[in-house]
Design a protein around this motif. Structure first.
Motif, PDB file in Angstrom:
ATOM      1  N   GLY A 370       4.294  -7.325  22.618  1.00 34.36           N
ATOM      2  CA  GLY A 370       4.965  -6.460  21.655  1.00 34.36           C
ATOM      3  C   GLY A 370       6.198  -5.769  22.179  1.00 34.36           C
ATOM      4  O   GLY A 370       7.107  -5.432  21.404  1.00 34.36           O
ATOM      5  N   GLY A 371       6.253  -5.536  23.479  1.00 37.65           N
ATOM      6  CA  GLY A 371       7.433  -4.894  24.037  1.00 37.65           C
ATOM      7  C   GLY A 371       8.704  -5.690  23.795  1.00 37.65           C
ATOM      8  O   GLY A 371       9.794  -5.113  23.703  1.00 37.65           O
ATOM      9  N   ALA A 372       8.559  -7.005  23.664  1.00 34.97           N
ATOM     10  CA  ALA A 372       9.730  -7.837  23.393  1.00 34.97           C
ATOM     11  C   ALA A 372      10.231  -7.651  21.968  1.00 34.97           C
ATOM     12  O   ALA A 372      11.405  -7.932  21.677  1.00 34.97           O
ATOM     13  CB  ALA A 372       9.392  -9.303  23.653  1.00 34.97           C
ATOM     14  N   LEU A 373       9.363  -7.193  21.062  1.00 35.22           N
ATOM     15  CA  LEU A 373       9.745  -6.951  19.668  1.00 35.22           C
ATOM     16  C   LEU A 373      10.144  -5.495  19.426  1.00 35.22           C
ATOM     17  O   LEU A 373      10.702  -5.182  18.373  1.00 35.22           O
ATOM     18  CB  LEU A 373       8.576  -7.291  18.739  1.00 35.22           C
ATOM     19  N   LEU A 374       9.838  -4.626  20.377  1.00 35.22           N
ATOM     20  CA  LEU A 374       9.985  -3.191  20.167  1.00 35.22           C
ATOM     21  C   LEU A 374      11.444  -2.787  19.982  1.00 35.22           C
ATOM     22  O   LEU A 374      12.322  -3.219  20.730  1.00 35.22           O
ATOM     23  CB  LEU A 374       9.401  -2.438  21.367  1.00 35.22           C
ATOM     24  N   ARG A 375      11.666  -1.962  18.984  1.00 31.48           N
ATOM     25  CA  ARG A 375      12.979  -1.372  18.758  1.00 31.48           C
ATOM     26  C   ARG A 375      12.820   0.146  18.767  1.00 31.48           C
ATOM     27  O   ARG A 375      11.838   0.670  18.238  1.00 31.48           O
ATOM     28  CB  ARG A 375      13.577  -1.831  17.424  1.00 31.48           C
ATOM     29  N   PRO A 376      13.791   0.879  19.341  1.00 38.49           N
ATOM     30  CA  PRO A 376      13.644   2.341  19.405  1.00 38.49           C
ATOM     31  C   PRO A 376      13.543   2.954  18.014  1.00 38.49           C
ATOM     32  O   PRO A 376      14.117   2.447  17.056  1.00 38.49           O
ATOM     33  CB  PRO A 376      14.932   2.797  20.112  1.00 38.49           C
ATOM     34  N   LEU A 377      12.797   4.027  17.934  1.00 35.42           N
ATOM     35  CA  LEU A 377      12.765   4.795  16.703  1.00 35.42           C
ATOM     36  C   LEU A 377      14.101   5.500  16.490  1.00 35.42           C
ATOM     37  O   LEU A 377      14.796   5.867  17.448  1.00 35.42           O
ATOM     38  CB  LEU A 377      11.669   5.863  16.765  1.00 35.42           C
ATOM     39  N   ARG A 378      14.450   5.700  15.226  1.00 37.97           N
ATOM     40  CA  ARG A 378      15.525   6.634  14.912  1.00 37.97           C
ATOM     41  C   ARG A 378      14.896   8.026  14.941  1.00 37.97           C
ATOM     42  O   ARG A 378      14.026   8.337  14.126  1.00 37.97           O
ATOM     43  CB  ARG A 378      16.092   6.355  13.532  1.00 37.97           C
ATOM     44  N   LEU A 379      15.325   8.857  15.851  1.00 40.40           N
ATOM     45  CA  LEU A 379      14.719  10.174  16.004  1.00 40.40           C
ATOM     46  C   LEU A 379      15.728  11.246  15.613  1.00 40.40           C
ATOM     47  O   LEU A 379      16.678  11.520  16.346  1.00 40.40           O
ATOM     48  CB  LEU A 379      14.238  10.383  17.443  1.00 40.40           C
ATOM     49  N   TYR A 477      -1.207  -1.633  16.653  1.00 40.16           N
ATOM     50  CA  TYR A 477       0.150  -1.395  16.147  1.00 40.16           C
ATOM     51  C   TYR A 477       1.145  -1.307  17.304  1.00 40.16           C
ATOM     52  O   TYR A 477       2.225  -1.908  17.267  1.00 40.16           O
ATOM     53  CB  TYR A 477       0.138  -0.101  15.343  1.00 40.16           C
ATOM     54  N   LEU A 478       0.767  -0.574  18.345  1.00 38.63           N
ATOM     55  CA  LEU A 478       1.652  -0.422  19.505  1.00 38.63           C
ATOM     56  C   LEU A 478       1.801  -1.726  20.278  1.00 38.63           C
ATOM     57  O   LEU A 478       2.906  -2.089  20.707  1.00 38.63           O
ATOM     58  CB  LEU A 478       1.106   0.663  20.441  1.00 38.63           C
ATOM     59  N   LEU A 479       0.695  -2.413  20.467  1.00 38.30           N
ATOM     60  CA  LEU A 479       0.716  -3.629  21.283  1.00 38.30           C
ATOM     61  C   LEU A 479       1.515  -4.754  20.646  1.00 38.30           C
ATOM     62  O   LEU A 479       1.882  -5.719  21.323  1.00 38.30           O
ATOM     63  CB  LEU A 479      -0.716  -4.090  21.562  1.00 38.30           C
ATOM     64  N   THR A 480       1.772  -4.638  19.355  1.00 40.67           N
ATOM     65  CA  THR A 480       2.572  -5.649  18.665  1.00 40.67           C
ATOM     66  C   THR A 480       3.965  -5.127  18.330  1.00 40.67           C
ATOM     67  O   THR A 480       4.629  -5.636  17.442  1.00 40.67           O
ATOM     68  CB  THR A 480       1.856  -6.136  17.395  1.00 40.67           C
ATOM     69  N   GLY A 481       4.412  -4.073  19.038  1.00 33.99           N
ATOM     70  CA  GLY A 481       5.820  -3.724  19.018  1.00 33.99           C
ATOM     71  C   GLY A 481       6.249  -2.614  18.099  1.00 33.99           C
ATOM     72  O   GLY A 481       7.417  -2.553  17.717  1.00 33.99           O
ATOM     73  N   ARG A 482       5.347  -1.669  17.760  1.00 34.63           N
ATOM     74  CA  ARG A 482       5.737  -0.560  16.902  1.00 34.63           C
ATOM     75  C   ARG A 482       5.417   0.788  17.556  1.00 34.63           C
ATOM     76  O   ARG A 482       5.048   0.843  18.716  1.00 34.63           O
ATOM     77  CB  ARG A 482       5.053  -0.662  15.531  1.00 34.63           C
ATOM     78  N   HIS A 483       5.548   1.873  16.798  1.00 34.55           N
ATOM     79  CA  HIS A 483       5.378   3.230  17.303  1.00 34.55           C
ATOM     80  C   HIS A 483       4.363   3.975  16.448  1.00 34.55           C
ATOM     81  O   HIS A 483       4.226   3.690  15.257  1.00 34.55           O
ATOM     82  CB  HIS A 483       6.695   4.006  17.251  1.00 34.55           C
TER      83      HIS A 483
END
Length: 792
Positions: A370-379, A477-483
């Motif tokens: 999932g880290g390869a799919l992860l995109r930063p949150l808009r914070l 959810y986290l392991l597949t690239g989300r927050h």
């Protein structure tokens, strides 16, 4: 192994032959991993020196997993479907590893384990071997997001993975032993939170092989109609595949897979075309009933093996016993390895052709990294939600409600990306995070009433009264690239102790695995905490999760105890930006005094610990005593103690230190956030008494500081396992965390005050007696306690 003419079904005779060969190859490779050090292809007679000295691993579930993997590959090749494989029986890792090696993925990730005889030997040797890999699915297993020790969590992980991934199907194998666990029993109901329009789908595959490690399993021993009714009652339409003979079983499984995926497609198509918007769909699932240890020897030493619990781990053990070596050799040769592998030891081309295209292999699924799919949150800028502070200790606010206002902005900023969820076990509003419901709803796909509150299929707030399920959803959810962000009552976060253990171990192993990319951190907010239990009593009073977490690897765990709303905002923003961490934030939800302006909070949180000059009077001299705090209520009581000392004993030199980041108390060698000794001594002095008001169990602070020079002079007040339904201040009194006990301890620890402070000591004793009379008569705290503010 017997075979009969195939029943009419989806597979041609040629396909059936190839399917059997692929399955035999996977089974052969699985057995080799458990048993063999060398002689991988049995090209010479099997000898004891070819066998591992310690036989470790689990065969019983493995052939069933190999069977399922093969049939999922058929669907992928035919339909191009993205499928992620979750193996609830995670001890079937020999099968998962065999499949990934056959598909070529294992060699891509581990180039030394080549697809030939030499590589096969390495594959066998490394399994459950020093310097090798574990006997269960782990972060080192390509295609896996599920640790083999996580018994009971597979289905919640699977659902967490498909939320907001509309193109993904997770095939989740649920072992029948696993199905007896509480977490799994609850997670069947995750389908009531799935939106077929915007989410993917989970295909549960209940694998009934009849036995746990030494006993029958419940679901395998109830009548079929009863099992069907149970699964239908959970909202599934079960498709049964049952038997022993491989040929009809292959045909039946191929037919079941076709039916299940056709049903999934129909449900999603209807939802995404605007149809079927009123009824929750009944999702398909498969029940595979096959023998335990399928295809292993039927008996060993005259004792039943295949189809019995003796096949659970190593069916043929004690290889020095007469006849055992021959039994193993006959078993392995029954798969006819010469028909499966060529002269080089590579899988024969016609069998390898059953592998899906490279980009669709389950073993190489991007969803499994999932880290390869992860995109930063808009914070959004959290400073916009700062509580205005004109002077310390004059303004009241509900800290977690302030946080909720910011989380609403975070949710709004990321709704279009569908990569952020807020979870709670029925406690989101109770924890004062109500504001998120202004921009999204609670996910819900069961019956609704007109008077229901914020329920919708596409909601991004997840609530179910199961800490296990919330934790499992969030991990998936986290392991597949989300927050995500999980709030929970502090006392009941313990329910997921074992789950967070496994996640911490996964993070450690993934950091050591080159191809694993960092994932978003697991963020906890623990509130309704030990010191503020207006509706609850002793059962809800336990801060021990902190003790549990500090024993995990230092690079993984962070613990934050923000004393007010502005520091809570700073900490939460930091946690949502972090990666590969488990962040524990403890903050109260009740109205409480606020201490730091946003600028001061930013500075304080950046350092994690610091002196509060406005609460100290030792500048330019040595302190007589250091009063320290960690946590919101301890900070309030510590500052109230300072004000009493200033009133009664104004010549006592006091330094006030507040700790936000608990791990700063350790040394840098123990934790990356640990303070250097010189900084620690500058704050706490090398030799002066330290009266420490702490949120949790006092022993934890002693555990963290034991290497410090001044450790023996730390006197920690915290939770002493005294509680009931009582007033907020009485809780602190019962545990000696209150301002009066703190003052008394200062008098006790500063030698020159022994006789000088006798009247002060009597005054605080009188106040404690007055407090006891008052709360018992009026049921609330004394006005001077309720209305106290920091004196200017």
């Amino acid at each position: 192994m017997t075979s009969t003419a195939p029943n009419p079904g989806p597979l041609s005779a040629e396909e059936l032959d190839l399917f059997n060969k692929w399955w035999h190859a996977a089974n052969y490779l699985s057995i080799g991993q458990i048993y063999l050090l060398r002689n991988a292809l049995l090209r010479e007679p099997l000898k004891l020196e070819h066998i591992k000295k310690r036989l470790l691993g689990h065969w019983g579930t493995t052939p069933g997993l190999n069977f399922i993997w093969l049939h999922l590959n058929r669907i992928i090749r035919a339909q191009g479907q993205d499928i992620l494989f979750v193996a609830g029986p995670g001890h079937g890792a020999p099968g998962l590893i065999a499949s990934t090696w056959m598909e070529g993925t294992y060699t891509e990730y581990f180039p030394d384990v080549t697809q030939d005889e030499e590589g096969m030997t390495r594959l066998f040797r490394q399994f459950s071997f020093p310097g090798g890999i574990p006997s269960h699915a782990a972060a080192t297993t390509p295609g896996s997001i599920h640790e083999g020790g996580e018994l009971g969590y597979s289905l919640s992980h699977a659902y967490g993975a498909v939320f907001d991934h509309p193109d993904l199907v997770v095939a989740c194998v649920v072992g029948d032993g696993e199905a007896e666990t509480g977490p799994l029993a609850t997670s069947w109901h995750s389908n009531k939170f799935l939106d077929p329009k915007t989410d993917g789908a989970v295909l549960p595959i209940l694998h009934l092989n009849g036995y746990k490690i030494a006993n029958p399993t419940v679901l395998a021993r109830i009548p079929k109609h009863e099992l069907r009714d149970f699964l239908k009652g959970c909202g599934y339409e079960p498709i049964f595949v049952e038997g022993h003979d491989p040929a009809p079983m292959h045909q039946a499984m191929a037919k079941a897979m076709d039916e299940a995926f056709a049903r999934i497609t129909a449900i999603q198509t209807a939802a995404r075309n605007g149809k079927d918007d009123t009824q929750r769909p009944t999702w398909p699932m498969i029940v595979l009933r096959s023998p335990k240890g399928w295809t292993c020897p039927k008996t060993v030493d005259g004792l039943r093996t295949e189809g019995f619990w003796r096949a659970h781990q190593v069916p043929v053990d004690h290889m020095e016993k007469p006849g055992h070596l021959a039994i193993l050799e006959e078993w392995m040769k029954s798969y006819k390895p010469e028909e499966l592998f060529d002269e080089n030891g590579s899988l024969k081309e016609e069998i390898a052709a059953l592998t899906p295209p490279a980009e669709k292999r389950m073993s190489a699924s991007p969803y499994a990294n999932g880290g390869a799919l992860l995109r930063p949150l808009r914070l959004p800028d959290f400073r916009a939600h700062a509580v205005a502070i004109t002077a310390p200790g004059k303004t009241e606010a509900e800290s977690t409600r302030v946080l909720g206002d910011w989380l609403k902005d975070v949710m709004a900023a990321n709704l279009d990306k569908r990569n952020f969820r807020v979870l709670a076990p029925d406690e989101n509003n109770s924890n004062r995070l109500n504001a998120v419901l202004d921009v999204t709803n609670r996910a819900w796909n069961a019956e609704t009433e007109p008077y229901d509150d914020h329920l919708a299929k596409d909601g991004h707030v997840m609530e179910i009264l199961s800490e296990h399920t919330c934790q499992g959803w969030l991990e998936g959810y986290l392991l597949t690239g989300r927050h995500g962000f999980l709030s929970c009552y502090e006392a009941f976060i313990h329910i997921i102790d074992s789950m967070v253990n496994q996640h911490a171990k996964w993070l450690k192993t993934s950091r050591e695995t080159d191809w694993r990319r960092p994932i978003a951190s697991l963020n906890y907010l623990l509130t309704s905490h030990v010191w503020r239990q207006d509706h609850n009593g002793f059962s809800h009073q336990d801060p021990g999760f902190l003790n549990h977490m500090v024993n995990k690897k230092a690079e993984t765990v962070r613990i934050y105890l923000p004393p007010d709303a502005n520091t809570l905002l700073c900490v939460a923003d930091h946690c949502l930006r972090s990666r590969d961490r488990i962040n524990v934030i403890v903050a109260g939800k009740q109205p409480e005094l606020q201490w730091l302006s946003m600028d001061d909070a930013l500075t304080h949180c950046q350092q994690g610990i610091g002196m509060w000059e406005w609460a100290s009077n030792d500048k330019g001299s040595e302190p007589d005593v250091v009063i320290a705090s960690a946590g919101d209520v301890p900070t309030l009581e510590a500052l109230a103690a300072v004000s009493l000392l200033n009133q009664y004993l104004p010549d006592v030199k006091i330094r006030f230190v507040n700790v936000v980041d608990l791990m700063t108390l350790q040394t840098p060698e123990q934790h990356p956030h640990g303070l250097p000794d010189e900084t620690f001594d500058a704050l706490f002095t090398p030799d002066k008494p330290v009266i420490f008001a702490f949120h949790g169990y006092p022993a934890l602070v002693h555990q963290l500081i034991y290497k410090r020079k001044n450790a023996a002079n730390f006197h920690v007040h915290g939770f002493r396992e005294e509680g009931t339904t009582t007033t907020p201040f009485d809780m602190t009194v019962r545990n000696h965390l209150d301002r009066f006990h703190l003052v008394a301890n200062v008098i006790r620890r500063v030698p020159r005050l022994a006789s000088k402070a006798a009247y002060t000591h009597q005054a605080v004793r009188d106040k404690l007696a007055e407090h006891e009379r008052y709360v018992c008569e009026y049921g609330e705290d004394m006005p001077e306690i309720r209305n106290w503010t920091w004196p200017q």
